[in-house]
Write a protein that holds these residues in place. Structure first.
Motif, PDB file in Angstrom:
ATOM      1  N   LYS A 100     117.956  27.941  42.997  1.00  0.00           N
ATOM      2  CA  LYS A 100     116.505  27.746  42.916  1.00  0.00           C
ATOM      3  C   LYS A 100     115.985  28.062  41.514  1.00  0.00           C
ATOM      4  CE  LYS A 100     112.457  27.146  45.051  1.00  0.00           C
ATOM      5  NZ  LYS A 100     112.087  25.906  45.762  1.00  0.00           N
ATOM      6  N   LYS A 145     111.975  33.705  36.414  1.00  0.00           N
ATOM      7  CA  LYS A 145     112.513  32.626  37.258  1.00  0.00           C
ATOM      8  C   LYS A 145     113.187  33.197  38.510  1.00  0.00           C
ATOM      9  CE  LYS A 145     113.368  29.216  33.589  1.00  0.00           C
ATOM     10  NZ  LYS A 145     114.408  28.484  32.836  1.00  0.00           N
ATOM     11  N   ARG A 170     112.655  36.201  39.858  1.00  0.00           N
ATOM     12  CA  ARG A 170     111.658  36.847  40.710  1.00  0.00           C
ATOM     13  C   ARG A 170     110.924  35.808  41.561  1.00  0.00           C
ATOM     14  NH1 ARG A 170     106.627  37.693  41.358  1.00  0.00           N
ATOM     15  NH2 ARG A 170     106.058  36.326  39.608  1.00  0.00           N
ATOM     16  N   LYS A 171     110.519  34.700  40.938  1.00  0.00           N
ATOM     17  CA  LYS A 171     109.817  33.654  41.665  1.00  0.00           C
ATOM     18  C   LYS A 171     110.707  33.026  42.743  1.00  0.00           C
ATOM     19  CE  LYS A 171     106.447  32.188  38.151  1.00  0.00           C
ATOM     20  NZ  LYS A 171     105.998  31.075  37.271  1.00  0.00           N
ATOM     21  N   ALA A 172     111.965  32.779  42.402  1.00  0.00           N
ATOM     22  CA  ALA A 172     112.896  32.187  43.368  1.00  0.00           C
ATOM     23  C   ALA A 172     113.078  33.113  44.572  1.00  0.00           C
ATOM     24  CB  ALA A 172     114.236  31.917  42.697  1.00  0.00           C
ATOM     25  N   VAL A 187     110.936  35.286  45.714  1.00  0.00           N
ATOM     26  CA  VAL A 187     109.703  35.272  46.498  1.00  0.00           C
ATOM     27  C   VAL A 187     109.620  34.011  47.348  1.00  0.00           C
ATOM     28  CG1 VAL A 187     107.189  35.140  46.379  1.00  0.00           C
ATOM     29  CG2 VAL A 187     108.422  36.752  44.917  1.00  0.00           C
ATOM     30  N   GLU A 188     109.894  32.858  46.725  1.00  0.00           N
ATOM     31  CA  GLU A 188     109.812  31.583  47.433  1.00  0.00           C
ATOM     32  C   GLU A 188     110.824  31.487  48.569  1.00  0.00           C
ATOM     33  OE1 GLU A 188     109.931  28.228  44.836  1.00  0.00           O
ATOM     34  OE2 GLU A 188     108.543  29.121  43.377  1.00  0.00           O
ATOM     35  N   LEU A 189     111.988  32.083  48.376  1.00  0.00           N
ATOM     36  CA  LEU A 189     113.043  32.021  49.398  1.00  0.00           C
ATOM     37  C   LEU A 189     112.986  33.208  50.358  1.00  0.00           C
ATOM     38  CD1 LEU A 189     116.029  30.929  47.102  1.00  0.00           C
ATOM     39  CD2 LEU A 189     114.874  29.516  48.822  1.00  0.00           C
ATOM     40  N   ASN A 190     112.043  34.120  50.094  1.00  0.00           N
ATOM     41  CA  ASN A 190     111.953  35.334  50.906  1.00  0.00           C
ATOM     42  C   ASN A 190     113.299  36.073  50.930  1.00  0.00           C
ATOM     43  OD1 ASN A 190     110.641  37.235  52.522  1.00  0.00           O
ATOM     44  ND2 ASN A 190     111.222  36.200  54.425  1.00  0.00           N
ATOM     45  N   TYR A 191     113.912  36.148  49.739  1.00  0.00           N
ATOM     46  CA  TYR A 191     115.247  36.738  49.617  1.00  0.00           C
ATOM     47  C   TYR A 191     115.164  38.257  49.511  1.00  0.00           C
ATOM     48  CZ  TYR A 191     119.699  38.144  47.521  1.00  0.00           C
ATOM     49  OH  TYR A 191     120.878  38.771  47.241  1.00  0.00           O
TER      50      TYR A 191
END
Length: 332
Positions: free
Chosen positions: A10, A35, A37-39, A41-45
């Motif tokens: 991602k 990048k 951190r955002k990935a 958050v978006e993936l709820n990882y």
């Protein structure tokens, strides 16, 4: 559930970069951090707590790769390595491959992801070139494995010569129909090739037959040995081997058990030779002729070599104790 690979994809970055971010590595640019951190958050990882704990101990963990820990040879070898590793302030993480190259890759990936500080491979199933590619992530040492074509540091014994000498010993004792067992698959560059070369050289030089019914591959356990003995007994008496060289003492003991249970005399009906000189071999009903391996020295030298690479210094392997010895007992 998202994985670290998903985050890397991602973010358009490598898994190792994400791993370094999770481990608070200082040398990651601010844009890459954003990048990742955002990935996440978006993936709820959410990072695995176990993986995070392992990464936090990266500086003190050494990986040990074996084919089967139930094989007494590998048990003693791991024990030797672990005792040496602890003297240097490290702990160990052990993985079994069961001769599966994909399991081998999983251990190499742990080196890449900084879970491990270094890796000692006591068995090799995959492409040496692939293994070499992981050396950029940490030092790798091969122990009890000899691969002439690779630059990976290696600690090994001369198994080709030991096998060659052992087969010639059988021939001098009068045996002419010699069976062969290997833990490998007999493929080029595969496991056990050094022993196979020694066997083939001795058989060829003495102009003896090599029958397909006398060759057994990918055998490791007592049960494997039992199955081999049953196959030999199923052959017409005139087509049976009069001696058998095995890949391990476990295989040899399985053969011995079934042959004696069938009323056969050892070595009169079948001479049996093992490999490793495990402690139990001297206590069998017919004590086993076998080849002794310097397990303690292998573990010590492999560990010393790995530690030298971790410290960025040179180390000269002590070959004086890396010798194989034929132990002659009543089974031949």
């Amino acid at each position: 559930m998202a994985t670290i690979k998903d985050v890397a994809k991602k973010a358009g970055l490598s898994v190792s970069t994400v791993s370094r971010y999770l481990n608070n590595h200082p040398y990651i640019s601010d844009d890459k951090r954003e990048k990742i951190r955002k990935a996440m958050v978006e993936l709820n990882y959410t990072p695995s707590s176990v993986a995070t704990q392992l990464r936090s101990k990266k500086g003190t963990m050494i990986g040990i790769l074996v084919s089967r820990i139930t094989n007494p040879f590998f048990s003693y070898l791991v024990d030797s390595i672990e005792r040496q590793v602890k003297l240097h302030g490290y702990n160990v993480l052990i993985m079994q491959t069961y001769d599966d190259k994909h399991a081998e890759i999983k251990m190499l990936e742990m080196l890449k992801q900084q879970v491990l500080a270094g890796l000692i491979m006591c068995s090799v199933e995959g492409d040496p070139a692939v293994i070499e590619s992981y050396r950029e992530f940490g030092p790798i040492v091969l122990c009890n494995e000899q691969i002439p074509s690779t630059t990976i540091p290696q600690v090994y014994t001369n198994q080709e010569k030991a096998t060659y000498d052992a087969i010639n010993f059988l021939i001098k004792k009068g045996y002419r129909k010699i069976s062969y067992c290997t833990g490998g698959s007999l493929t080029q560059g595969g496991h056990g090739n050094a022993r196979t070369r020694g066997f083939e050289k001795a058989i060829t030089e003495n102009q003896l037959q090599m029958k397909i019914d006398w060759i057994f591959k990918q055998v490791h356990t007592i049960k494997d040995g039992q199955e081999i003995a049953k196959k030999i007994l199923a052959l017409p008496p005139e087509n049976r081997p009069d001696a058998i060289f095995t890949s391990s003492d476990e295989v040899a003991s399985g053969i011995l058990q079934i042959m004696m249970g069938a009323g056969k005399k050892i070595p009169e009906d079948l001479a049996i030779m093992g490999f490793d000189n495990q402690p139990f071999t001297a206590m069998l009903t017919v004590p086993l002729t076998t080849i002794s391996q310097p397990v303690e020295a292998l573990g010590k030298e492999a560990t010393n070599l790995l530690m030298a690479h971790l410290d960025g210094i040179n180390y000269q392997i002590d070959h004086s104790e890396l010798n194989l010895e034929l132990i002659i007992r009543e089974s031949v």
